[in-house]
Motif scaffolding. Structure first.
Motif, mmCIF file in Angstrom:
data_model
loop_
_atom_site.group_PDB
_atom_site.id
_atom_site.type_symbol
_atom_site.label_atom_id
_atom_site.label_comp_id
_atom_site.label_asym_id
_atom_site.label_seq_id
_atom_site.Cartn_x
_atom_site.Cartn_y
_atom_site.Cartn_z
ATOM 1 N N ALA A 67 51.314 20.884 24.138
ATOM 2 C CA ALA A 67 49.941 21.253 24.474
ATOM 3 C C ALA A 67 48.983 20.175 23.993
ATOM 4 O O ALA A 67 49.223 19.517 22.978
ATOM 5 C CB ALA A 67 49.590 22.599 23.838
ATOM 6 N N GLY A 68 47.884 19.986 24.734
ATOM 7 C CA GLY A 68 46.893 19.000 24.347
ATOM 8 C C GLY A 68 45.921 19.557 23.317
ATOM 9 O O GLY A 68 45.427 20.679 23.457
ATOM 10 N N ILE A 69 45.639 18.773 22.275
ATOM 11 C CA ILE A 69 44.794 19.208 21.166
ATOM 12 C C ILE A 69 43.689 18.187 20.927
ATOM 13 O O ILE A 69 43.947 16.982 20.878
ATOM 14 C CB ILE A 69 45.610 19.347 19.863
ATOM 15 N N PHE A 70 42.467 18.672 20.762
ATOM 16 C CA PHE A 70 41.371 17.850 20.285
ATOM 17 C C PHE A 70 40.979 18.344 18.901
ATOM 18 O O PHE A 70 40.842 19.554 18.690
ATOM 19 C CB PHE A 70 40.157 17.947 21.208
ATOM 20 N N GLU A 71 40.810 17.409 17.969
ATOM 21 C CA GLU A 71 40.418 17.809 16.619
ATOM 22 C C GLU A 71 39.245 16.978 16.130
ATOM 23 O O GLU A 71 39.246 15.742 16.220
ATOM 24 C CB GLU A 71 41.568 17.649 15.624
ATOM 25 N N ALA A 72 38.233 17.683 15.629
ATOM 26 C CA ALA A 72 37.121 17.051 14.931
ATOM 27 C C ALA A 72 37.129 17.593 13.512
ATOM 28 O O ALA A 72 36.567 18.647 13.227
ATOM 29 C CB ALA A 72 35.803 17.362 15.625
ATOM 30 N N SER A 73 37.836 16.895 12.626
ATOM 31 C CA SER A 73 37.955 17.318 11.232
ATOM 32 C C SER A 73 37.192 16.324 10.385
ATOM 33 O O SER A 73 37.759 15.368 9.850
ATOM 34 C CB SER A 73 39.429 17.380 10.809
ATOM 35 N N LYS A 79 25.554 17.602 17.456
ATOM 36 C CA LYS A 79 26.045 18.641 18.369
ATOM 37 C C LYS A 79 26.354 18.071 19.749
ATOM 38 O O LYS A 79 27.411 18.342 20.316
ATOM 39 C CB LYS A 79 25.009 19.773 18.473
ATOM 40 N N ASP A 80 25.421 17.290 20.283
ATOM 41 C CA ASP A 80 25.618 16.752 21.634
ATOM 42 C C ASP A 80 26.781 15.754 21.678
ATOM 43 O O ASP A 80 27.545 15.723 22.649
ATOM 44 C CB ASP A 80 24.329 16.080 22.126
ATOM 45 N N GLU A 81 26.908 14.948 20.623
ATOM 46 C CA GLU A 81 28.017 13.988 20.574
ATOM 47 C C GLU A 81 29.351 14.714 20.544
ATOM 48 O O GLU A 81 30.310 14.326 21.237
ATOM 49 C CB GLU A 81 27.883 13.085 19.354
ATOM 50 N N LEU A 82 29.426 15.778 19.759
ATOM 51 C CA LEU A 82 30.669 16.550 19.672
ATOM 52 C C LEU A 82 31.010 17.188 21.018
ATOM 53 O O LEU A 82 32.159 17.131 21.469
ATOM 54 C CB LEU A 82 30.540 17.628 18.590
ATOM 55 N N MET A 83 30.012 17.791 21.664
ATOM 56 C CA MET A 83 30.278 18.421 22.960
ATOM 57 C C MET A 83 30.700 17.393 24.002
ATOM 58 O O MET A 83 31.569 17.668 24.831
ATOM 59 C CB MET A 83 29.036 19.182 23.440
ATOM 60 N N GLU A 84 30.115 16.191 23.953
ATOM 61 C CA GLU A 84 30.519 15.136 24.877
ATOM 62 C C GLU A 84 31.989 14.772 24.671
ATOM 63 O O GLU A 84 32.753 14.603 25.640
ATOM 64 C CB GLU A 84 29.644 13.896 24.684
ATOM 65 N N MET A 85 32.406 14.656 23.399
ATOM 66 C CA MET A 85 33.808 14.366 23.095
ATOM 67 C C MET A 85 34.721 15.467 23.625
ATOM 68 O O MET A 85 35.786 15.197 24.188
ATOM 69 C CB MET A 85 34.004 14.225 21.585
ATOM 70 N N MET A 86 34.306 16.714 23.427
ATOM 71 C CA MET A 86 35.133 17.841 23.847
ATOM 72 C C MET A 86 35.311 17.858 25.370
ATOM 73 O O MET A 86 36.422 18.040 25.869
ATOM 74 C CB MET A 86 34.520 19.145 23.348
#
Length: 350
Positions: free
Chosen positions: A147-153, A201-208
């Motif tokens: 499965a594909g995973i995105f992580e912002a830790s 917030k916007d940078e994170l949503m763009e990455m997602m």
């Protein structure tokens, strides 16, 4: 038309038959809104306007049919039960088990815990309770399923996270060759926000969105809410951001994991509840699921008092994963786990 608004007030139903082009559709929307969409019916014609229809040979009976088949204007995001047959049939159709951890699997779909598509799970726990560690274990199980995973830790360097993940797979065999093999196997299935500190917030949503569209990521892990700029003390902004996560999950069908901290360490070492989560009540209210991670409080009390004996250490659980909320089924419960500090893995302790 602007002189007739009052004269039209006495009619319960009004049929609108403007030109069948973009300009006509625009004025139809404007007029229907002003008259009240609840009493308007939109007439569709096969040609641009009534005159073109007449020249094309259409007559009175055709016009009568157009009026009979007129449709009520659509209101965005408003739907009747009669329009939902397909959605209801899809809802009651058999669904395959979604992803879950081995120790959370019980009788699908009514008991146990499942990471369903299109949902948001809030993970809570005190500092040092093991939230990041259990999420690493979740990632290892997802990777096993490709499965594909995105992580912002933002609380840990990505190379540290990657090493811990590789350790779950390779254990004490982790060396240069096995590390290369792990990275090759994970490849594009594991996507990181390469950030330590905070993120907008916007940078994170763009990455997602990019990770979803480019790499087909289906699980998104944000660790933690407090590392997102402007959210730590702004409770209304926390609620707005959670709404954005819900919109993202529902639109993509992905599962979003959001880590939150608890309000303050509980000096009595009693078990927390979802209402211990620091921040806006909207975090809990908006989440589809709430999971709390903690250490065995009885064991920790003995450890602090210096009375923890070896046989108790070996025979009792180390960690607890508590399902505090599960909107889909309402099932809640606790899983008592034994932790392997060498492999960063868990097993159920019955």
């Amino acid at each position: 038309m602007e002189y007739e608004w009052q004269n039209l007030a006495c009619f319960d139903t009004i049929y609108l038959a403007f030109d069948q082009d973009d300009a006509g559709r625009k004025i139809t929307e404007t007029v229907a809104t002003k008259l009240g969409k609840h009493r308007c019916m939109i007439v569709a014609m096969p040609k641009k306007d009534a005159n073109d229809c007449l020249k094309a040979g259409f007559g009175r009976d055709d016009a009568s049919d157009w009026i009979t088949n007129a449709k009520a204007p659509k209101i965005k995001r408003l739907i009747t039960a009669g329009e939902m047959e397909g959605r209801l049939l899809s809802e009651i159709a058999y669904k395959h088990e979604p992803f879950t951890l081995p120790f959370m699997r019980k009788a699908w779909p009514y008991s146990g815990f499942w990471f369903r598509p299109g949902e948001v799970t809030v993970w809570g726990g005190f500092t040092g309770a093991g939230k990041s560690t259990i999420l690493n274990y979740v990632k290892s199980q997802l990777l096993g399923d490709q499965a594909g995973i995105f992580e912002a830790s933002m609380e840990m360097r990505v190379e540290t996270t990657l090493r811990r993940l590789a350790t779950i797979f390779m254990g004490d065999k982790l060396d240069d060759d096995s590390a290369k093999s792990f990275v090759k196997g994970a490849a594009d299935h594991l996507v990181f926000a390469d950030i330590v500190g905070s993120v907008g917030k916007d940078e994170l949503m763009e990455m997602m969105w990019y990770a979803y569209r480019r790499y087909d990521c289906q699980h998104f892990m944000i660790d933690s809410l407090m590392r997102i700029e402007g959210l730590e003390e702004d409770y209304p902004a926390q609620g707005q951001f959670c709404n954005r996560l819900q919109d993202f999950a529902k639109e993509t069908g992905a599962h979003v994991h959001l880590v939150a901290h608890l309000a303050k360490p509980n000096q009595t070492l009693d078990r927390p509840t979802m209402y211990s989560i620091k921040g806006s009540s909207l975090l809990v209210n908006n989440a589809d699921n709430v999971i709390l991670v903690g250490r065995n409080p009885d064991k920790e009390k003995m450890r602090r008092a210096g009375t923890l004996k070896a046989e108790i250490e070996a025979s009792t659980h180390d960690a607890e994963v508590i399902i505090e909320k599960q909107r889909e089924t309402g099932w809640t419960g606790m899983f008592k786990l034994k932790f392997n500090p060498t492999r960063y893995t868990y097993r159920i302790l019955e």
